[in-house]
Enzyme design. Structure first.
Site, PDB file in Angstrom:
ATOM      1  N   LYS A 116       3.418 -15.482   2.345  1.00 48.85           N
ATOM      2  CA  LYS A 116       3.322 -16.256   1.093  1.00 48.85           C
ATOM      3  C   LYS A 116       4.752 -16.564   0.676  1.00 48.85           C
ATOM      4  O   LYS A 116       5.211 -16.225  -0.420  1.00 48.85           O
ATOM      5  CB  LYS A 116       2.573 -15.407   0.049  1.00 48.85           C
ATOM      6  CG  LYS A 116       2.172 -16.146  -1.194  1.00 48.85           C
ATOM      7  CD  LYS A 116       1.031 -17.123  -0.980  1.00 48.85           C
ATOM      8  CE  LYS A 116       0.754 -17.877  -2.270  1.00 48.85           C
ATOM      9  NZ  LYS A 116      -0.105 -19.060  -2.085  1.00 48.85           N
ATOM     10  N   ASP A 128     -10.694  -8.506   8.203  1.00 51.62           N
ATOM     11  CA  ASP A 128     -12.118  -8.395   7.875  1.00 51.62           C
ATOM     12  C   ASP A 128     -12.790  -9.769   7.933  1.00 51.62           C
ATOM     13  O   ASP A 128     -13.894  -9.903   8.452  1.00 51.62           O
ATOM     14  CB  ASP A 128     -12.303  -7.812   6.462  1.00 51.62           C
ATOM     15  CG  ASP A 128     -12.572  -6.314   6.508  1.00 51.62           C
ATOM     16  OD1 ASP A 128     -12.181  -5.684   7.516  1.00 51.62           O
ATOM     17  OD2 ASP A 128     -13.151  -5.786   5.543  1.00 51.62           O
ATOM     18  N   ASP A 163      -5.209  -6.708   6.016  1.00 56.04           N
ATOM     19  CA  ASP A 163      -6.420  -5.995   5.618  1.00 56.04           C
ATOM     20  C   ASP A 163      -7.530  -7.003   5.336  1.00 56.04           C
ATOM     21  O   ASP A 163      -8.662  -6.891   5.824  1.00 56.04           O
ATOM     22  CB  ASP A 163      -6.088  -5.179   4.351  1.00 56.04           C
ATOM     23  CG  ASP A 163      -7.198  -4.219   3.954  1.00 56.04           C
ATOM     24  OD1 ASP A 163      -8.185  -4.101   4.712  1.00 56.04           O
ATOM     25  OD2 ASP A 163      -7.076  -3.585   2.884  1.00 56.04           O
ATOM     26  N   TYR A 185       0.825  -1.215   0.000  1.00 52.60           N
ATOM     27  CA  TYR A 185       0.000   0.000   0.000  1.00 52.60           C
ATOM     28  C   TYR A 185       0.861   1.268   0.000  1.00 52.60           C
ATOM     29  O   TYR A 185       0.373   2.358  -0.279  1.00 52.60           O
ATOM     30  CB  TYR A 185      -0.949   0.027   1.213  1.00 52.60           C
ATOM     31  CG  TYR A 185      -2.022  -1.047   1.182  1.00 52.60           C
ATOM     32  CD1 TYR A 185      -2.251  -1.802   0.044  1.00 52.60           C
ATOM     33  CD2 TYR A 185      -2.804  -1.302   2.303  1.00 52.60           C
ATOM     34  CE1 TYR A 185      -3.228  -2.795   0.019  1.00 52.60           C
ATOM     35  CE2 TYR A 185      -3.785  -2.287   2.288  1.00 52.60           C
ATOM     36  CZ  TYR A 185      -3.983  -3.031   1.143  1.00 52.60           C
ATOM     37  OH  TYR A 185      -4.954  -4.008   1.130  1.00 52.60           O
ATOM     38  N   ASP A 204      -3.141 -18.169   1.915  1.00 57.77           N
ATOM     39  CA  ASP A 204      -4.322 -18.833   1.346  1.00 57.77           C
ATOM     40  C   ASP A 204      -4.854 -19.899   2.302  1.00 57.77           C
ATOM     41  O   ASP A 204      -6.063 -20.028   2.513  1.00 57.77           O
ATOM     42  CB  ASP A 204      -4.020 -19.414  -0.048  1.00 57.77           C
ATOM     43  CG  ASP A 204      -2.657 -20.086  -0.133  1.00 57.77           C
ATOM     44  OD1 ASP A 204      -1.843 -19.914   0.796  1.00 57.77           O
ATOM     45  OD2 ASP A 204      -2.401 -20.792  -1.119  1.00 57.77           O
TER      46      ASP A 204
END
Ligand code: NAD
Length: 357
Positions: A192, A253, A249, A143, A225
């Site tokens: 990852k 959620d 992020d 970001y 994942d």
């Protein structure tokens, strides 16, 4: 008596109503556990625009910096929707996070046994309740990395860059390990690393900080994942999850939705020191502001997080969370109403939590 200076930013919409109840509960907890809270009120968001023309007056930054910690309600509302972009209430929110150097975002996903029915997960997955803490890096990664457009093989292309430096990873890892020490002692670092170089540095750095500084905490690693899948398959396996900005992020959620109700979700943002900014994750709910229907529990639980993570009052934090649990068995605000229990107003819910405390 232990004394704490708290900056209080009530904000807009239901902000003042929910913050008042959280302050009331903090006062009650102080009486019981032997500390005093001194509140220093300041303006943020729409109310600050009305008063000063700016969503984040310098005085507010100064008040928060001088305090032991900050409690925030919520900002924004239709009244300020036409204000130019750089002076929108939400700018005040980003501004205060930046001014306080908050690089770690903490979101607990808790399912109180009393609210099991509100979760989208099946009861056998939830078991006796759930308590996962997602620690998200907030000021680095993709970001904030280099981005742009270019031409590749004659076609327009766009790129964003995920980059983490060792000190950025070290400081978020330390926050996660420290949180785990105040909880059940387990950290799962999510990355990852099978694909991304930045994740390989992340994994190596988290492992080194663990081995050198927090060997007593249990550390595991998981690919993002798989983590997304495990959160809905077997969320009870997690205590603290630590991860990068973009993965956090998404996962925070996902994790918070398993608890089912927006009026129950607390959060904290921390800098290197003890001070932090504590706030519910919901907004200012202008549709119900002033009707007494707001659920103050997310703010009350945010105040409990402040006691635990910034002020070292873990016993009081535990007691508030237990009181919320007991209150949920006796009455509900409209957003989490149950047929068998009385529907309470915001102030009645605050009073009930105090009584249960
Ligand atoms: P919202 O979270 O304010 O409301 C979404 C829905 O949830 C509404 O129906 C609302 O009534 C309900 N709700 C939210 N909190 C509740 C509570 N404590 N008790 C009972 N019901 C509750 O989101 P929105 O409607 O998209 O945004 C409204 C305003 O809030 C906007 O101006 C937005 O920019 C702002 N906002 C602020 C923050 C913040 O301050 N951190 C976060 C999100 C949105």
């Amino acid at each position: 008596m232990r004394e704490y200076q708290i900056a209080v930013l009530k904000g807009d919409g239901i902000g003042p109503e929910i913050v008042d109840e959280a302050i009331r509960v903090l006062g009650k907890a102080g009486e019981k556990f032997g500390f005093a809270m001194h509140c220093h009120y300041a303006l943020l968001g729409g109310c600050a625009i009305d008063e000063t023309g700016m969503p984040l007056p310098q005085e507010t930054i100064d008040t928060c910096k001088a305090a032991d910690s900050t409690l925030l309600g919520a900002v924004g509302g239709p009244k300020w929707d036409s204000v130019p972009g750089d002076r929108r209430p939400e700018k005040g929110l980003l501004g205060i996070r930046g001014a306080l150097g908050l690089f770690a975002n903490l979101r607990p996903a808790v399912i109180f046994p009393e609210l099991r029915g509100a979760s989208p997960l099946r009861p056998e997955i939830i078991g006796d309740g759930l308590d996962v803490l997602v620690v998200r890096e907030l000021t680095g990664g993709i970001y904030f990395g280099e981005r742009g457009r270019r031409t590749v093989n004659g076609a327009e292309a766009a790129y964003d860059t995920e980059q983490y430096s060792v000190p950025e990873i070290e400081r978020i890892a330390r926050v996660a390990f420290q949180m785990a020490q105040k909880r059940r002692g387990r950290v799962c670092s999510v990355d990852k690393a099978n694909v991304l170089e930045s994740s390989r540095l992340w994994r190596a750095t988290v492992t080194r900080i663990h081995d050198e500084e927090f060997p007593q905490v249990e550390l595991s690693h998981m690919y993002v994942d798989n983590c997304a899948m495990q959160l809905v398959r077997n969320p009870g396996q997690f205590d603290v999850i630590v991860t990068s900005n973009i993965f956090g992020d998404i996962l925070s959620d996902e994790a918070s939705m398993i608890s089912g109700s927006i009026g129950m979700l607390a959060s904290a943002s921390l800098s290197g020191g003890k001070a932090g900014l504590y706030e519910p994750i919901h907004g200012s709910a202008p549709d119900i502001a002033g009707t007494g229907k707001a659920n103050p529990l997310a703010t009350i639980l945010s105040a409990a997080m402040m006691l635990r993570y910034s002020l070292g009052e873990a016993e009081a934090a535990d007691a508030i969370e237990a009181a919320v649990s007991r209150a949920l068995a006796r009455g509900r605000t409209a957003d989490i109403a149950s047929k068998e229990l009385p529907v309470l107003s915001c102030t009645e819910m605050g009073a009930l939590v105090c009584e249960c405390l």
